[in-house]
Design a protein around this motif. Structure first.
Motif, PDB file in Angstrom:
ATOM      1  N   ARG A   1       1.482 -18.206   2.337  1.00 53.26           N
ATOM      2  CA  ARG A   1       2.277 -19.403   2.109  1.00 53.26           C
ATOM      3  C   ARG A   1       2.417 -19.699   0.609  1.00 53.26           C
ATOM      4  NH1 ARG A   1       0.395 -24.780   5.244  1.00 53.26           N
ATOM      5  NH2 ARG A   1       0.303 -23.571   7.141  1.00 53.26           N
ATOM      6  N   CYS A   2       1.527 -19.101  -0.150  1.00 51.00           N
ATOM      7  CA  CYS A   2       1.499 -19.305  -1.603  1.00 51.00           C
ATOM      8  C   CYS A   2       2.783 -18.785  -2.245  1.00 51.00           C
ATOM      9  CB  CYS A   2       0.291 -18.566  -2.176  1.00 51.00           C
ATOM     10  SG  CYS A   2       0.233 -18.518  -3.962  1.00 51.00           S
ATOM     11  N   VAL A   3       3.328 -19.568  -3.190  1.00 49.60           N
ATOM     12  CA  VAL A   3       4.552 -19.156  -3.880  1.00 49.60           C
ATOM     13  C   VAL A   3       4.271 -18.824  -5.354  1.00 49.60           C
ATOM     14  CG1 VAL A   3       6.136 -20.378  -2.341  1.00 49.60           C
ATOM     15  CG2 VAL A   3       5.141 -21.594  -4.287  1.00 49.60           C
ATOM     16  N   ALA A   4       3.008 -18.600  -5.647  1.00 51.22           N
ATOM     17  CA  ALA A   4       2.575 -18.198  -7.000  1.00 51.22           C
ATOM     18  C   ALA A   4       3.088 -19.132  -8.086  1.00 51.22           C
ATOM     19  CB  ALA A   4       3.007 -16.751  -7.266  1.00 51.22           C
ATOM     20  N   CYS A   5       2.978 -20.421  -7.842  1.00 55.35           N
ATOM     21  CA  CYS A   5       3.454 -21.387  -8.838  1.00 55.35           C
ATOM     22  C   CYS A   5       2.428 -21.638  -9.934  1.00 55.35           C
ATOM     23  CB  CYS A   5       3.808 -22.711  -8.151  1.00 55.35           C
ATOM     24  SG  CYS A   5       2.358 -23.545  -7.473  1.00 55.35           S
ATOM     25  N   MET A   6       1.213 -21.182  -9.721  1.00 49.68           N
ATOM     26  CA  MET A   6       0.105 -21.285 -10.694  1.00 49.68           C
ATOM     27  C   MET A   6      -0.451 -22.701 -10.852  1.00 49.68           C
ATOM     28  SD  MET A   6       0.358 -18.119 -11.993  1.00 49.68           S
ATOM     29  CE  MET A   6       1.592 -16.844 -12.057  1.00 49.68           C
ATOM     30  N   LEU A   7      -0.004 -23.644 -10.050  1.00 51.00           N
ATOM     31  CA  LEU A   7      -0.500 -25.014 -10.225  1.00 51.00           C
ATOM     32  C   LEU A   7      -2.004 -25.100  -9.996  1.00 51.00           C
ATOM     33  CD1 LEU A   7       2.283 -27.301  -8.718  1.00 51.00           C
ATOM     34  CD2 LEU A   7       1.498 -27.207 -11.074  1.00 51.00           C
ATOM     35  N   CYS A   8      -2.477 -24.339  -9.019  1.00 50.04           N
ATOM     36  CA  CYS A   8      -3.922 -24.369  -8.738  1.00 50.04           C
ATOM     37  C   CYS A   8      -4.705 -23.822  -9.931  1.00 50.04           C
ATOM     38  CB  CYS A   8      -4.239 -23.588  -7.469  1.00 50.04           C
ATOM     39  SG  CYS A   8      -3.632 -21.907  -7.485  1.00 50.04           S
ATOM     40  N   ALA A   9      -4.202 -22.723 -10.495  1.00 46.66           N
ATOM     41  CA  ALA A   9      -4.884 -22.110 -11.646  1.00 46.66           C
ATOM     42  C   ALA A   9      -4.856 -23.053 -12.852  1.00 46.66           C
ATOM     43  CB  ALA A   9      -4.221 -20.782 -11.995  1.00 46.66           C
TER      44      ALA A   9
ATOM     45  N   LYS B   1      -1.274 -10.742  -6.880  1.00 42.15           N
ATOM     46  CA  LYS B   1      -2.727 -10.819  -7.072  1.00 42.15           C
ATOM     47  C   LYS B   1      -3.138 -12.279  -6.987  1.00 42.15           C
ATOM     48  CE  LYS B   1      -4.242  -7.011  -9.974  1.00 42.15           C
ATOM     49  NZ  LYS B   1      -4.667  -6.648 -11.310  1.00 42.15           N
ATOM     50  N   PHE B   2      -4.205 -12.539  -6.278  1.00 40.53           N
ATOM     51  CA  PHE B   2      -4.752 -13.897  -6.229  1.00 40.53           C
ATOM     52  C   PHE B   2      -6.263 -13.745  -6.190  1.00 40.53           C
ATOM     53  CE2 PHE B   2      -3.518 -18.366  -5.309  1.00 40.53           C
ATOM     54  CZ  PHE B   2      -4.792 -18.890  -5.269  1.00 40.53           C
ATOM     55  N   ILE B   3      -6.884 -14.120  -7.256  1.00 40.83           N
ATOM     56  CA  ILE B   3      -8.346 -13.921  -7.347  1.00 40.83           C
ATOM     57  C   ILE B   3      -9.037 -15.255  -7.622  1.00 40.83           C
ATOM     58  CG2 ILE B   3     -10.191 -12.800  -8.682  1.00 40.83           C
ATOM     59  CD1 ILE B   3      -8.087 -10.544  -9.225  1.00 40.83           C
TER      60      ILE B   3
ATOM     61  N   ALA C   1      -3.769 -29.777  -5.942  1.00 39.42           N
ATOM     62  CA  ALA C   1      -2.608 -29.439  -6.774  1.00 39.42           C
ATOM     63  C   ALA C   1      -1.547 -28.631  -6.021  1.00 39.42           C
ATOM     64  CB  ALA C   1      -3.071 -28.653  -7.995  1.00 39.42           C
ATOM     65  N   CYS C   2      -1.936 -27.948  -4.972  1.00 41.10           N
ATOM     66  CA  CYS C   2      -1.010 -27.019  -4.304  1.00 41.10           C
ATOM     67  C   CYS C   2       0.129 -27.756  -3.587  1.00 41.10           C
ATOM     68  CB  CYS C   2      -1.780 -26.149  -3.313  1.00 41.10           C
ATOM     69  SG  CYS C   2      -0.698 -24.954  -2.521  1.00 41.10           S
ATOM     70  N   PRO C   3       1.372 -27.455  -3.950  1.00 39.45           N
ATOM     71  CA  PRO C   3       2.501 -28.143  -3.306  1.00 39.45           C
ATOM     72  C   PRO C   3       2.843 -27.548  -1.941  1.00 39.45           C
ATOM     73  CG  PRO C   3       3.313 -26.660  -4.995  1.00 39.45           C
ATOM     74  CD  PRO C   3       1.830 -26.527  -5.004  1.00 39.45           C
ATOM     75  N   GLU C   4       2.277 -26.397  -1.612  1.00 34.87           N
ATOM     76  CA  GLU C   4       2.632 -25.694  -0.376  1.00 34.87           C
ATOM     77  C   GLU C   4       1.543 -25.770   0.691  1.00 34.87           C
ATOM     78  OE1 GLU C   4       5.582 -24.092   0.153  1.00 34.87           O
ATOM     79  OE2 GLU C   4       6.245 -24.854  -1.792  1.00 34.87           O
ATOM     80  N   ASP C   5       0.487 -26.471   0.416  1.00 33.26           N
ATOM     81  CA  ASP C   5      -0.676 -26.489   1.329  1.00 33.26           C
ATOM     82  C   ASP C   5      -1.112 -25.045   1.634  1.00 33.26           C
ATOM     83  OD1 ASP C   5      -2.681 -27.435   2.973  1.00 33.26           O
ATOM     84  OD2 ASP C   5      -1.392 -27.582   4.736  1.00 33.26           O
ATOM     85  N   ALA C   6      -1.070 -24.233   0.571  1.00 29.70           N
ATOM     86  CA  ALA C   6      -1.357 -22.806   0.757  1.00 29.70           C
ATOM     87  C   ALA C   6      -2.820 -22.470   0.578  1.00 29.70           C
ATOM     88  CB  ALA C   6      -0.516 -21.997  -0.231  1.00 29.70           C
ATOM     89  N   ILE C   7      -3.565 -23.372  -0.040  1.00 37.46           N
ATOM     90  CA  ILE C   7      -4.991 -23.103  -0.265  1.00 37.46           C
ATOM     91  C   ILE C   7      -5.797 -24.261   0.321  1.00 37.46           C
ATOM     92  CG2 ILE C   7      -4.897 -24.060  -2.640  1.00 37.46           C
ATOM     93  CD1 ILE C   7      -7.009 -21.904  -3.381  1.00 37.46           C
TER      94      ILE C   7
HETATM   95  S1  SF4 Z   1      -0.847 -24.030  -6.154  1.00 32.33           S
HETATM   96 FE1  SF4 Z   1      -0.622 -23.234  -4.075  1.00 32.33          FE
HETATM   97  S2  SF4 Z   1       1.360 -22.224  -4.107  1.00 32.33           S
HETATM   98 FE2  SF4 Z   1       0.786 -22.525  -6.240  1.00 32.33          FE
HETATM   99  S3  SF4 Z   1      -0.259 -20.625  -6.821  1.00 32.33           S
HETATM  100 FE3  SF4 Z   1      -1.846 -22.020  -6.106  1.00 32.33          FE
HETATM  101  S4  SF4 Z   1      -2.090 -21.584  -3.928  1.00 32.33           S
HETATM  102 FE4  SF4 Z   1      -0.172 -20.670  -4.576  1.00 32.33          FE
END
Ligand code: SF4
Ligand code: SF4
Length: 173
Positions: free
Chosen positions: A90-98, A124-126, A141-147
């Protein structure tokens, strides 16, 4: 003749003696605290046994790990990444979590997805759990409820630190 009556004060011996007295006082204090807890808890249990209501219940010992307490509803345990019904992350690699992570333990590498609905996905997601402080900012922070941090996995002791570095496959489960 004079030496016979002269008193030499041995400071080292004196400090040693003071230290020993200090240890003894601490041992007595510790024993008194333990005894107080024991008797208070025993009294509470006896009162509760006779259905006498008390402000708090007596402490009980949980036989962990054979017996486990259920985790609180809002607990934060090990992370997981959520999937779409087709199995794609579901992650869209927006980097908000990082970006939100105060421990800088999330590393995301984005790749382009031919699906225009998705556009980006994490190649890659580590997460390096050796650095994680379980603050939950990444989830917030995740806008997609992916984590999410709802795996109930809280026993994270490992012999090898490398085992606490979770990649995309492990996080997707
Ligand atoms: S904030 Fe959510 S959608 Fe964005 S990179 Fe992290 S897990 Fe993926
Ligand atoms: S819980 Fe906190 S420290 Fe751990 S990965 Fe998420 S944001 Fe970083």
């Amino acid at each position: 003749m004079f030496d016979q009556y002269c008193y030499y004060w041995d400071y080292n011996e004196f400090y040693k003696m003071i230290k020993q007295i200090g240890y003894f006082v601490e041992i007595v204090k510790g024993s008194l605290i333990t005894a107080r807890h024991f008797w208070v808890n025993l009294s509470l249990h006896i009162l509760n046994l006779f259905h006498i209501k008390t402000k708090r219940k007596g402490a009980v010992t949980i036989q962990y790990p054979e017996v486990r307490q259920p985790l609180a509803y809002r607990h934060r345990s090990m992370h997981r990444l959520m999937k779409h019904t087709d199995g794609k992350p579901r992650c869209v690699a927006c980097m908000l979590c990082a970006t939100a992570c105060p421990s800088e333990c999330i590393y995301v590498e984005a790749a382009e997805d031919p699906d225009l609905e998705i556009q980006k996905y994490p190649s890659k997601f580590i997460i390096d759990l050796t650095r994680c402080c379980f603050c939950g900012f990444c989830v917030e922070a995740c806008p997609e409820d992916a984590i999410r941090m709802d795996t109930d996995e809280i026993e994270l002791a490992r012999y090898d630190k490398e085992e606490l570095v979770f990649d995309l496959d492990k996080l997707l489960g």
